[in-house]
Scaffold this motif. Structure first.
Motif, PDB file in Angstrom:
ATOM      1  N   VAL A  73      14.322   6.176 -11.476  1.00 12.80           N
ATOM      2  CA  VAL A  73      13.769   4.957 -11.097  1.00 12.80           C
ATOM      3  C   VAL A  73      12.613   5.377 -10.228  1.00 12.80           C
ATOM      4  O   VAL A  73      12.650   5.882  -8.948  1.00 12.80           O
ATOM      5  CB  VAL A  73      14.680   4.192 -10.121  1.00 12.80           C
ATOM      6  CG1 VAL A  73      14.081   2.616  -9.858  1.00 12.80           C
ATOM      7  CG2 VAL A  73      16.226   3.805 -11.021  1.00 12.80           C
ATOM      8  N   LEU A  74      11.477   4.726 -10.873  1.00 14.98           N
ATOM      9  CA  LEU A  74      10.034   4.715 -10.093  1.00 14.98           C
ATOM     10  C   LEU A  74       9.947   3.641  -9.180  1.00 14.98           C
ATOM     11  O   LEU A  74       9.926   2.436  -9.456  1.00 14.98           O
ATOM     12  CB  LEU A  74       8.746   4.966 -11.115  1.00 14.98           C
ATOM     13  CG  LEU A  74       8.586   6.251 -11.761  1.00 14.98           C
ATOM     14  CD1 LEU A  74       9.695   6.623 -12.570  1.00 14.98           C
ATOM     15  CD2 LEU A  74       7.419   6.162 -12.500  1.00 14.98           C
ATOM     16  N   MET A  75      10.269   3.971  -7.726  1.00 11.04           N
ATOM     17  CA  MET A  75       9.967   2.898  -6.935  1.00 11.04           C
ATOM     18  C   MET A  75       8.580   2.788  -6.210  1.00 11.04           C
ATOM     19  O   MET A  75       8.233   1.573  -5.859  1.00 11.04           O
ATOM     20  CB  MET A  75      10.899   3.258  -5.572  1.00 11.04           C
ATOM     21  CG  MET A  75      12.384   3.278  -5.855  1.00 11.04           C
ATOM     22  SD  MET A  75      13.479   3.552  -4.287  1.00 11.04           S
ATOM     23  CE  MET A  75      12.481   5.297  -3.777  1.00 11.04           C
ATOM     24  N   GLY A  76       7.952   3.861  -6.052  1.00 13.39           N
ATOM     25  CA  GLY A  76       6.594   3.810  -5.587  1.00 13.39           C
ATOM     26  C   GLY A  76       5.532   4.583  -6.369  1.00 13.39           C
ATOM     27  O   GLY A  76       5.577   4.655  -7.489  1.00 13.39           O
ATOM     28  N   ALA A  77       5.203   5.626  -5.552  1.00 14.48           N
ATOM     29  CA  ALA A  77       4.047   6.693  -6.229  1.00 14.48           C
ATOM     30  C   ALA A  77       4.701   7.615  -6.925  1.00 14.48           C
ATOM     31  O   ALA A  77       6.108   8.053  -6.568  1.00 14.48           O
ATOM     32  CB  ALA A  77       3.337   7.505  -5.021  1.00 14.48           C
ATOM     33  N   SER A  78       4.264   8.053  -7.963  1.00 12.81           N
ATOM     34  CA  SER A  78       5.021   9.257  -8.865  1.00 12.81           C
ATOM     35  C   SER A  78       3.859   9.858  -9.482  1.00 12.81           C
ATOM     36  O   SER A  78       3.437   9.879 -10.785  1.00 12.81           O
ATOM     37  CB  SER A  78       5.899   8.722 -10.018  1.00 12.81           C
ATOM     38  OG  SER A  78       6.574   9.811 -10.608  1.00 12.81           O
ATOM     39  N   TYR A  79       3.186  11.055  -8.702  1.00 16.92           N
ATOM     40  CA  TYR A  79       1.952  11.673  -8.964  1.00 16.92           C
ATOM     41  C   TYR A  79       2.314  13.000  -9.252  1.00 16.92           C
ATOM     42  O   TYR A  79       3.135  13.692  -8.821  1.00 16.92           O
ATOM     43  CB  TYR A  79       1.092  11.541  -7.921  1.00 16.92           C
ATOM     44  CG  TYR A  79       0.416   9.871  -7.839  1.00 16.92           C
ATOM     45  CD1 TYR A  79       0.139   9.235  -8.670  1.00 16.92           C
ATOM     46  CD2 TYR A  79       0.191   9.435  -6.341  1.00 16.92           C
ATOM     47  CE1 TYR A  79      -0.379   7.962  -8.892  1.00 16.92           C
ATOM     48  CE2 TYR A  79      -0.388   8.011  -6.089  1.00 16.92           C
ATOM     49  CZ  TYR A  79      -0.630   7.331  -7.471  1.00 16.92           C
ATOM     50  OH  TYR A  79      -1.099   5.965  -7.128  1.00 16.92           O
ATOM     51  N   GLU A  96       0.895  -1.134  -0.072  1.00 12.71           N
ATOM     52  CA  GLU A  96      -0.184  -0.153   0.085  1.00 12.71           C
ATOM     53  C   GLU A  96       0.674   1.285  -0.196  1.00 12.71           C
ATOM     54  O   GLU A  96       1.738   1.502   0.918  1.00 12.71           O
ATOM     55  CB  GLU A  96      -0.938  -0.233   1.185  1.00 12.71           C
ATOM     56  CG  GLU A  96      -1.803   1.193   1.347  1.00 12.71           C
ATOM     57  CD  GLU A  96      -2.455   1.612   0.051  1.00 12.71           C
ATOM     58  OE1 GLU A  96      -2.181   2.423  -0.473  1.00 12.71           O
ATOM     59  OE2 GLU A  96      -3.474   0.916  -0.259  1.00 12.71           O
ATOM     60  N   LEU A  97       0.874   1.908  -1.109  1.00  8.53           N
ATOM     61  CA  LEU A  97       2.030   2.957  -1.352  1.00  8.53           C
ATOM     62  C   LEU A  97       1.628   4.545  -0.246  1.00  8.53           C
ATOM     63  O   LEU A  97       2.317   5.281  -0.355  1.00  8.53           O
ATOM     64  CB  LEU A  97       1.609   3.558  -2.726  1.00  8.53           C
ATOM     65  CG  LEU A  97       2.275   2.512  -3.873  1.00  8.53           C
ATOM     66  CD1 LEU A  97       2.461   3.058  -5.125  1.00  8.53           C
ATOM     67  CD2 LEU A  97       3.723   1.946  -3.321  1.00  8.53           C
ATOM     68  N   LYS A  98       0.401   4.240   0.452  1.00  5.56           N
ATOM     69  CA  LYS A  98       0.181   5.232   1.418  1.00  5.56           C
ATOM     70  C   LYS A  98       1.277   5.265   2.390  1.00  5.56           C
ATOM     71  O   LYS A  98       1.390   6.070   3.238  1.00  5.56           O
ATOM     72  CB  LYS A  98      -1.210   5.186   1.731  1.00  5.56           C
ATOM     73  CG  LYS A  98      -2.230   5.931   0.514  1.00  5.56           C
ATOM     74  CD  LYS A  98      -3.691   5.507   1.290  1.00  5.56           C
ATOM     75  CE  LYS A  98      -4.770   6.100   0.277  1.00  5.56           C
ATOM     76  NZ  LYS A  98      -6.096   5.984   0.655  1.00  5.56           N
ATOM     77  N   VAL A  99       1.791   3.978   2.640  1.00  7.87           N
ATOM     78  CA  VAL A  99       2.501   3.855   3.898  1.00  7.87           C
ATOM     79  C   VAL A  99       3.874   4.236   3.316  1.00  7.87           C
ATOM     80  O   VAL A  99       4.351   3.822   2.490  1.00  7.87           O
ATOM     81  CB  VAL A  99       2.616   2.442   4.136  1.00  7.87           C
ATOM     82  CG1 VAL A  99       3.462   2.234   5.451  1.00  7.87           C
ATOM     83  CG2 VAL A  99       1.231   1.861   4.341  1.00  7.87           C
TER      84      VAL A  99
END
Length: 530
Positions: free
Chosen positions: A404-410, A288-291
């Motif tokens: 490098v996109l590890m998680g969110a990229s908004y 869960e990328l919110k964490v």
């Protein structure tokens, strides 16, 4: 040296690792579709003709026991075309020289080019030009996929333009023709510096026998019209005449060996590996990328000796910046620590990017951001001008960038962290990454608020049931369109990689980058709003 706080025995780590392994299994299944080419039937037919597959040709071309960094393997994913887009592209070492290699996959509709093939080939040329990599084309293609010609013909001319620009820039181009190279495809060998053709296999002509008969009434056979021996003896298009495919690839290796090609920078001395196990990268990013997660745990498992000299560690703590070496190459790293970018992070990043340009040091951006902070306090504090300052610095920075996109990229955070539109030399994603204008729930919620306010302004009742259904539909759509395989299929990155391969992939990219001069901007950043 970075100290790790990662607890590999914790339930959270185990959960993160299991989620990542699940995503990697899905990724492997999609990569298998690309390597399968046109499927068993067409692979068997190709082999029956005594021909090698595209990746087998590459394997014989590159130096033994050296890596081949395949690029955009998921091109065309989610479209009506075969995954991989009937073309293999990547970077490999040939006779000691790092080269950009492209190979048509003739098991997919005869190697014909569709719109995604074109995009993938143009991206490969872009990489060759920016990094001054000699370009080797392993050609066997029936030309444009005619049903989609309206999307290929006009922009497709850029392929031939690129070959001439590479040559003009002194970057060698080599074409090895294994089969058909017809119509516009004939210009690939026609515009390459060196051309190798295979006896009784290569067929290079602007118009094949049927077209010639229709256009002129003349009847000609394949060999006399465009065969390898004719081009070697009569037209002069073929510089080298090979007796079979292995011979052609051997001759290509000899051509590269005689290029007298030198990198702009000497290779660095051997580097100390990270002090922590790369396998532990699987359990760092939450499902869960919110964490939030600490990107220093990633850095510690990627850079040489796990050594990281952090810049302004107490200021703008949501963005970690600092200096390190990666496979011996100096790098500056910007890594999102807690997702949101505030004014302090933006100003810190701007100064750091300027410093890297003063010192000619490439920059590595590790993404996990929900974007720039919003709200009354932050708008009044100048988040727009500070975010713009960071984006200005990224836009006008001249040192090579790796993302490098590890998680969110908004949102605009994707831009400030050097997303695809900001021309990073290379951009890769982990299977855990997501990228969109904003998170699915936020986007659906914004639409709901706008529609609710519109109904209130008109004095109309608001349909709550319809609102719930709409929000669910929008969330599902945005979620599916923000996943790495979807984005990689559209060539918004150069590939989705296993986190454990991050150090190796970045090291290969840094080596390729240093084939060309690495020089930063000395001023020239435009107007920074203060």
């Amino acid at each position: 040296m970075l100290r790790t706080a990662l607890d590999t025995a914790s339930p959270a780590y185990a959960e993160n690792r299991a989620a990542m392994l699940g995503k990697l299994a899905e990724l492997e299944a999609e990569h298998a579709k690309a390597t399968a080419g046109g499927g068993e039937k067409y692979v068997a037919r190709h082999r029956k003709r005594g021909k090698l597959l595209a990746r087998e040709r590459i394997e014989l071309l590159v130096d033994p026991d050296t890596p081949f960094l395949e690029l955009s393997p998921l091109a065309a994913w989610g479209s009506d075309y075969t995954v991989g887009a009937s073309l293999v592209t990547g970077i490999g070492t040939v006779s000691g020289v790092e080269c950009l290699i492209t190979a048509n996959d003739p098991t997919v509709r005869g190697g014909a080019s569709n719109p995604w093939t074109l995009k993938k080939a143009l991206r490969a040329n872009e990489i060759a030009y920016a990094n001054r990599l000699p370009c080797i084309s392993l050609v066997e293609s029936g030309g444009a996929d005619l049903p989609s010609q309206k999307e290929i013909f006009i922009p497709g001319g850029a392929l031939f333009r690129d070959l001439t620009r590479l040559s003009e820039a002194g970057i060698p181009t080599v074409a090895v023709v294994f089969g058909n190279s017809t119509a516009g495809g004939a210009y690939v060998p026609g515009m390459s510096d060196h051309v190798i053709m295979v006896k009784e296999r290569s067929k290079v002509f602007l118009g094949g026998p049927p077209l010639v008969k229709m256009a002129t009434g003349e009847e000609s056979g394949d060999e006399e019209l465009g065969g390898a021996e004719m081009h070697a003896r009569t037209s002069g298009l073929a510089d080298y005449f090979a007796v079979d495919e292995p011979d052609a690839l051997h001759r290509a290796r000899r051509v590269v060996a005689r290029l007298n090609w030198r990198k702009a920078h000497a290779d660095p001395p051997p580097a100390a590996p990270p002090r922590y196990d790369e396998d532990e990268l699987l359990g760092i990013v939450p499902g869960e990328l919110k964490v939030p997660f600490d990107p220093r745990e990633v850095i510690a498992r990627v850079v040489d000796g796990s050594e990281f000299d952090e810049f302004k560690p107490l200021y703008g703590a949501s963005l970690a910046t600092g200096w390190a070496r990666l496979h011996g190459y100096p790098v500056g790293i910007l890594a999102n620590a807690r997702g949101v970018l505030f004014s302090e992070e933006s100003q810190k990043a701007t100064q750091f990017i300027q410093l890297a340009n003063q010192r000619d040091i490439p920059l590595v951006f590790l993404h996990n951001t929900t974007g720039y902070m919003v709200g009354r306090e932050y708008e009044q504090g100048g988040i727009i001008k500070h975010g713009a300052m960071m984006i200005n610095a990224v836009s006008n920075s001249k040192v090579p960038h790796l993302s490098v996109l590890m998680g969110a990229s908004y949102g605009a955070g994707h831009y400030g962290m050097c997303g695809r539109a900001y021309d990073p030399r290379f951009l890769f994603a982990w299977p855990s990454a997501k990228s969109a204008v904003m998170g699915p729930q936020q986007l659906a919620g914004v639409l709901s608020i706008v529609m609710r306010e519109s109904a209130a302004a008109k004095g109309q009742p608001y349909d709550e049931e319809n609102d719930a259904a709409l929000r669910t539909m929008v969330e599902e759509q945005i979620e599916s369109e923000s996943l790495p395989m979807f984005l990689s299929g559209r060539l918004y990155d150069d590939g989705v990689i296993d986190p454990r391969d991050t150090r190796t992939v970045l090291g290969l990219c840094l080596s390729a980058i240093h084939t060309a001069p690495v020089e930063g901007a000395r001023g020239g950043f435009g107007v920074f709003r203060m």
